[in-house]
Design an enzyme around this catalytic site. Structure first.
Site, PDB file in Angstrom:
ATOM      1  N   HIS A 200       0.843  -1.214   0.000  1.00  0.00           N
ATOM      2  CA  HIS A 200       0.000   0.000   0.000  1.00  0.00           C
ATOM      3  C   HIS A 200       0.873   1.258   0.000  1.00  0.00           C
ATOM      4  O   HIS A 200       0.434   2.318   0.471  1.00  0.00           O
ATOM      5  CB  HIS A 200      -0.945   0.039   1.205  1.00  0.00           C
ATOM      6  CG  HIS A 200      -1.866  -1.137   1.317  1.00  0.00           C
ATOM      7  ND1 HIS A 200      -3.161  -1.130   0.867  1.00  0.00           N
ATOM      8  CD2 HIS A 200      -1.653  -2.394   1.812  1.00  0.00           C
ATOM      9  CE1 HIS A 200      -3.729  -2.308   1.095  1.00  0.00           C
ATOM     10  NE2 HIS A 200      -2.821  -3.098   1.662  1.00  0.00           N
ATOM     11  N   SER A 330      16.601  18.268 -17.084  1.00  0.00           N
ATOM     12  CA  SER A 330      15.785  19.473 -17.089  1.00  0.00           C
ATOM     13  C   SER A 330      16.453  20.563 -17.916  1.00  0.00           C
ATOM     14  O   SER A 330      17.680  20.691 -17.907  1.00  0.00           O
ATOM     15  CB  SER A 330      15.565  19.983 -15.661  1.00  0.00           C
ATOM     16  OG  SER A 330      14.890  21.224 -15.660  1.00  0.00           O
ATOM     17  N   LYS A 336      19.704  18.233 -12.518  1.00  0.00           N
ATOM     18  CA  LYS A 336      18.595  17.283 -12.363  1.00  0.00           C
ATOM     19  C   LYS A 336      18.758  16.133 -13.350  1.00  0.00           C
ATOM     20  O   LYS A 336      19.025  16.344 -14.531  1.00  0.00           O
ATOM     21  CB  LYS A 336      17.259  17.985 -12.600  1.00  0.00           C
ATOM     22  CG  LYS A 336      16.039  17.177 -12.160  1.00  0.00           C
ATOM     23  CD  LYS A 336      14.780  18.046 -12.264  1.00  0.00           C
ATOM     24  CE  LYS A 336      13.594  17.364 -11.601  1.00  0.00           C
ATOM     25  NZ  LYS A 336      13.184  16.161 -12.316  1.00  0.00           N
ATOM     26  N   GLU A 343      10.818   5.816 -17.840  1.00  0.00           N
ATOM     27  CA  GLU A 343       9.708   6.576 -18.428  1.00  0.00           C
ATOM     28  C   GLU A 343       9.459   6.147 -19.865  1.00  0.00           C
ATOM     29  O   GLU A 343       8.308   6.012 -20.309  1.00  0.00           O
ATOM     30  CB  GLU A 343      10.028   8.072 -18.361  1.00  0.00           C
ATOM     31  CG  GLU A 343      10.075   8.626 -16.952  1.00  0.00           C
ATOM     32  CD  GLU A 343      10.732   9.995 -16.864  1.00  0.00           C
ATOM     33  OE1 GLU A 343      10.579  10.643 -15.818  1.00  0.00           O
ATOM     34  OE2 GLU A 343      11.401  10.409 -17.837  1.00  0.00           O
TER      35      GLU A 343
END
Length: 483
Positions: A200, A330, A336, A343
């Site tokens: 969970h 980025s 970053k 992805e």
């Protein structure tokens, strides 16, 4: 004929065709009628359709069905025409003339335009082999009468769907085997790292990072098994059913001989259909195979999501694994780095899931003796295989092999995990365990500290019962095996 175009004829009349094109009038009409996606058929489709035509020329010639013709004073034997078609087919199977297959995947129903594109290219190349120019009148090899002999769009396209999927099956399975192997290597590398399990998305009892990765590997292996099993139905060919399944215009031995010759040329294990009508009416075998690809896609999506979670942060997330930095993340935030390969895999698998929906919808859209939605079934099925192979290979090479573990962070999270108290249930009971967990969370102390302070167990007992490595092996803490 001009330098730019030549005139070709079909049953509707004359059509201007580019002078250097090997296709003919019906293909040119399809180019005009269906400027939909700008896409072309996948190589798997061209290969499988060409294989059928090449095999048909051999079978029909062996059955003495090619008749001699006299053209411009030249006698062309049936054997010569068949040999020319076979040579043209072999050249295309070897990768030649790939730029001549130009019909959009979204086209007229059933795939007649696809079929005629193949027929026309092979016929014109066969005539060229026999010494006739592209624009020459009275060429001996005819797209319909000779290249398409004993065939219909209605039995060649469903056969091509089966063959095209089988053509890349071994490559697909080898790709998945490579992914499973690399995940298992990481499982071995990370097996000594004990961390918090999570259910969970909340803290749970300990697991080893290696156990998580081994489970990923096993999931991929099971999905590969499902794909292999689902492909078995694709090996049953309905070629020879011609227009409706009756086999009209095909020799009685044609079906059996075609399955044998296609199998010999391709090296694939193939079987005769036990019902030619069913093989043409139903796309269920293709839908079933697509469903197995979808099952793989949802598992790979889940694994990619886990990678993104485990690598989140790094300073404000889990940061239990580090994915290889393959590109800046980025355009505005310096330094970053994003989980771009995970992805990418997500997006690729979403495409596969969408393709499966299209295949399923098209599969149920068949009517009576034919499913006219076969072109989009073929395109989506072959695209799914292509996307999976390419995406998974990139994911392996640019992500999986370079993953490292952040053992310090993983064990640090575990030390703060109050759910470790679960291991004490057999000794102190659930209610006291809940009391210990709540106090540990409220006071930001460890379970060990609280349970000893309350006098429920000694320090020595705590060290034994809360051995996190032992907890990942299961069993009942504090109870001897067989006791």
């Amino acid at each position: 004929m001009t330098d730019e175009f030549r005139i070709e004829k079909d049953s509707l009349g004359e059509v201007r065709v580019p002078a250097a094109a090997y296709w003919g009038a019906q293909t040119q009409r399809a180019i005009h009628n269906f400027p939909i996606t700008g896409l072309r058929p996948y190589p798997a489709f061209v290969w499988s359709m060409t294989l059928i035509k090449r095999a048909a020329a051999e079978v029909n010639n062996d059955l003495s069905l090619f008749n001699a013709k006299e053209v411009a004073g030249r006698a062309i034997s049936g054997e010569q025409m068949a040999a020319a078609i076979i040579q043209a087919g072999d050249e295309i199977l070897a990768g030649g003339y790939a730029d001549q297959f130009v019909v959009d995947p979204i086209q007229a129903g059933a795939g007649t335009s696809h079929n005629m594109n193949i027929n026309e290219v092979m016929a014109n190349r066969a005539n060229e082999i026999l010494g006739f120019g592209l624009g020459e009148k009275g060429k001996p090899v005819n797209p319909n009468d000779h290249v398409n002999m004993a065939q219909s769009t209605n039995d060649t396209i469903p056969t091509a769907i089966r063959l095209g999927a089988l053509w890349r099956l071994d490559e697909l399975l080898a790709t998945l085997e490579r992914l499973a192997t690399e995940l298992r290597r990481k499982a071995q590398e990370f097996d000594g790292i004990v961390k918090s399990g999570r259910t969970h998305l909340q803290d749970a009892v300990p697991v080893r990072l290696g156990q998580e990765f081994a489970a990923y590997a096993r999931a991929v292996e099971r999905d590969a098994d499902k794909i292999r099993e689902s492909a078995a139905g694709l090996r049953r060919l309905g070629i020879g059913g011609t227009a409706t399944g009756t086999g009209l215009n095909a020799h009685p031995e044609y079906h059996r001989r075609m399955v044998d010759v296609i199998g010999r040329i391709s090296g694939l294990e193939l079987f005769e259909s036990d019902d030619l009508f069913e093989s043409m009416q139903s796309m269920a075998d293709a839908v079933h195979f697509s469903g197995a690809l979808r099952t793989l896609a949802q598992d790979l999506t889940r694994i990619a999501n886990d990678f993104r979670l485990l690598a989140s942060g790094p300073t404000t997330g889990l940061d239990e694994i580090r994915l290889p930095p393959v590109q800046p993340g980025s355009s505005i935030m310096p330094g970053k780095v994003n989980p771009v390969l995970a992805e990418m895999l997500n997006m690729a698998m979403f495409q596969v899931m969408g393709n499966d929906l299209t295949v399923m919808l098209a599969g149920q859209a068949g009517q009576l003796e034919l499913n006219v939605m076969m072109p989009i079934i073929a395109f989506n099925l072959f695209q799914s295989m292509d996307v999976i192979i390419n995406a998974v290979n990139s994911f392996i090479d640019n992500c999986v092999v370079g993953i490292t573990a952040n053992a310090e962070k993983a064990t640090g999270w575990l030390a703060k995990n109050a759910i470790l108290v679960t291991a004490l249930n057999p000794v102190i009971g659930y209610q006291k365990g809940a009391e210990v967990a709540k106090e540990a969370l409220a006071t930001n102390r460890t379970v060990r500290e609280v349970v000893i302070e309350k006098g429920y167990i000694t320090g020595e007992e705590a060290d034994q019962l809360l051995d996190v490595s032992a907890l990942t092996e299961g069993g009942i803490q504090g109870v001897a095996a067989g006791g």
